[in-house]
Design an enzyme around this catalytic site. Structure first.
Site, PDB file in Angstrom:
ATOM      1  N   ASP A  47      -1.780  -5.940   9.544  1.00  0.00           N
ATOM      2  CA  ASP A  47      -2.820  -4.963   9.212  1.00  0.00           C
ATOM      3  C   ASP A  47      -3.975  -5.751   8.579  1.00  0.00           C
ATOM      4  O   ASP A  47      -3.877  -6.211   7.441  1.00  0.00           O
ATOM      5  CB  ASP A  47      -2.225  -3.932   8.247  1.00  0.00           C
ATOM      6  CG  ASP A  47      -3.230  -2.866   7.840  1.00  0.00           C
ATOM      7  OD1 ASP A  47      -4.442  -3.145   7.856  1.00  0.00           O
ATOM      8  OD2 ASP A  47      -2.803  -1.760   7.475  1.00  0.00           O
ATOM      9  N   TYR A  78       0.850  -1.194   0.000  1.00  0.00           N
ATOM     10  CA  TYR A  78       0.000   0.000   0.000  1.00  0.00           C
ATOM     11  C   TYR A  78       0.889   1.250   0.000  1.00  0.00           C
ATOM     12  O   TYR A  78       1.680   1.437   0.928  1.00  0.00           O
ATOM     13  CB  TYR A  78      -0.888  -0.076   1.244  1.00  0.00           C
ATOM     14  CG  TYR A  78      -1.572   1.190   1.690  1.00  0.00           C
ATOM     15  CD1 TYR A  78      -2.354   1.941   0.816  1.00  0.00           C
ATOM     16  CD2 TYR A  78      -1.469   1.619   3.020  1.00  0.00           C
ATOM     17  CE1 TYR A  78      -2.991   3.090   1.261  1.00  0.00           C
ATOM     18  CE2 TYR A  78      -2.111   2.754   3.463  1.00  0.00           C
ATOM     19  CZ  TYR A  78      -2.865   3.495   2.574  1.00  0.00           C
ATOM     20  OH  TYR A  78      -3.494   4.631   3.009  1.00  0.00           O
TER      21      TYR A  78
HETATM   22  C1  LIG Z   1      -3.615  -1.789   4.110  1.00  0.00           C
HETATM   23  C2  LIG Z   1      -4.116  -0.444   4.547  1.00  0.00           C
HETATM   24  N1  LIG Z   1      -3.843  -0.022   5.792  1.00  0.00           N
HETATM   25  C3  LIG Z   1      -4.276   1.177   6.223  1.00  0.00           C
HETATM   26  C4  LIG Z   1      -5.006   2.017   5.402  1.00  0.00           C
HETATM   27  C5  LIG Z   1      -5.458   3.352   5.929  1.00  0.00           C
HETATM   28  O1  LIG Z   1      -6.820   3.372   6.071  1.00  0.00           O
HETATM   29  P1  LIG Z   1      -7.645   4.681   6.502  1.00  0.00           P
HETATM   30  O2  LIG Z   1      -8.307   5.177   5.285  1.00  0.00           O
HETATM   31  O3  LIG Z   1      -8.589   4.182   7.514  1.00  0.00           O
HETATM   32  O4  LIG Z   1      -6.653   5.660   7.034  1.00  0.00           O
HETATM   33  C6  LIG Z   1      -5.320   1.613   4.100  1.00  0.00           C
HETATM   34  C7  LIG Z   1      -6.102   2.483   3.198  1.00  0.00           C
HETATM   35  O5  LIG Z   1      -6.232   2.270   2.019  1.00  0.00           O
HETATM   36  C8  LIG Z   1      -4.866   0.352   3.666  1.00  0.00           C
HETATM   37  O6  LIG Z   1      -5.133  -0.100   2.431  1.00  0.00           O
END
Ligand SMILES: Cc1ncc(COP(=O)(O)O)c(C=O)c1O
Length: 361
Positions: free
Chosen positions: A127, A42
């Site tokens: 995550d 990501y």
């Molecule tokens: C793997 C992953 N972790 C964290 C996030 C962050 O999410 P948030 O939009 O809740 O900040 C994302 C957002 O796309 C993500 O894909």
């Protein structure tokens, strides 16, 4: 990035706060330390994990030869690469299911990760923000299920594993900024609790969420309906791309497809990948994130999000992709099928300035 919300069922292992991944990195590492991340990852992690903490990301190089799966040798190579760069490795961070790959980690990979961090005495952040969006087998396996295996019961590794979750994806409410950390490590929970006071959510949001989440029928139906719709949309996208000779990594979860456009490259380089990306955005009017923005080691892969558009829009997108592919000759150069190219270029110029931001989603 998340904000705190009321813990409906308080338990000493759970903590609800904002900036969950960043908070864990702050708790576990010092500036100049490193976390290992499997590629592709990501793009927002470059911002969330590094910018304020001063921590470095060292890629665990995964590639298409085995469907981008994590291997023992890739883990070991990344660890050694960090050592060569004089970086102290504090942990591994994985996303399960993966953004951008749209796949769940296998039991073999999860066991490999637990054994690796146990042997090295480092941490694992899992995550699991897309865990409610698994729409095909194999099922999602939470890292804690692996720990329940009696081999790890009461072992030191219990304190080394931490889960990140959020309501942004499964419940589709990213604007609420609500996330959670699960950890068995009392020091981590204590430090993260102190840090959570920097981003408190309004009591109105807490009130609304606690009412919403207490309604078991609503949440159950919402999650199952959402899975059904996401699966349907993913199948539409895969079918549409297959019809024009474009394949995808076989996926079972999340909101993205990992699309293989290597055959459309004019050369096997990241410059050629960006060339295609620019054509697609300027001339075709679609935005697909280039694999390089996810640190993919191989040029020609693109991440397509299929969840944020109507079926009608997706159908239109597929028609445009078809025109684009048909106009691309074997050397990867496309003929001028877009008479309104300059007009479109003008209106889409703004898109480009958004690219950095867009790629981080
Ligand atoms: C793997 C992953 N972790 C964290 C996030 C962050 O999410 P948030 O939009 O809740 O900040 C994302 C957002 O796309 C993500 O894909």
């Amino acid at each position: 990035m998340y904000l705190t919300f009321i813990c409906v069922n308080p338990c000493r292992h759970w903590l609800n706060l904002w900036q969950t991944n960043e908070t864990l990195v702050f708790c576990l590492a010092d500036p100049g330390d490193a976390f290992l991340l499997p590629t592709p990852y990501y793009p927002g992690f470059d911002r969330d994990l590094k910018w304020r903490t001063g921590v470095e990301i060292v890629p665990i190089q995964c590639n298409s030869s085995n469907g981008f799966r994590i291997t023992g040798s890739a883990l070991e190579e990344a660890y050694q690469e960090a050592e060569r760069r004089n970086l102290k490795v504090k942990g591994v961070l994985v996303t399960n299911p993966s953004n951008p790959l749209g796949i769940t980690l296998s039991l073999t990979e999860l066991n490999l990760l637990v054994n690796f961090i146990s042997a090295k005495g480092i941490h694992l952040i899992s995550d699991e923000i897309y865990s409610g969006l698994v729409f095909n087998s194999p099922d999602f396996v939470c890292i804690m299920e692996v720990l329940m295996n009696k081999k790890y019961k009461n072992a030191q590794v219990w304190d080394q594993i931490h889960i990140v979750y959020s309501l942004s994806k499964d419940l589709g409410i990213p604007g609420f900024r609500v996330g959670a950390i699960y950890s068995n490590n009392e020091m981590v929970i204590s430090a993260a609790t102190k840090m959570s006071s920097f981003g408190l959510v309004s009591s109105q949001t807490q009130y609304l969420l606690s009412a919403m989440l207490s309604d078991k029928n609503f949440t159950k139906n919402y999650v199952s309906e959402s899975r059904k719709r996401v699966k349907h949309r993913q199948e539409m996208l895969i079918r549409g791309l297959r019809n024009v000779g474009i394949g995808c990594l076989e996926s079972n979860a999340g909101l993205f497809c990992w699309v293989d456009m290597r055959h459309l490259l004019s050369s096997n380089t990241f410059e050629a990948e960006l060339e295609i990306w620019k054509k697609i955005i300027y001339e075709v009017g679609l935005n697909m994130s280039p694999g390089s923005s996810c640190h993919c080691p191989e040029p020609g892969w693109f991440r397509v999000c299929f969840a944020n558009m109507s079926e009608e829009t997706l159908n239109l997108a597929m028609q445009r992709v078809k025109v684009f592919v048909n106009s691309t000759n074997t050397s990867g150069r496309n003929s001028n099928q877009y008479p309104n190219k300059n007009l479109r270029r003008k209106s889409l110029a703004n898109w480009l300035s958004f690219h950095e931001h867009e790629c981080e989603r």
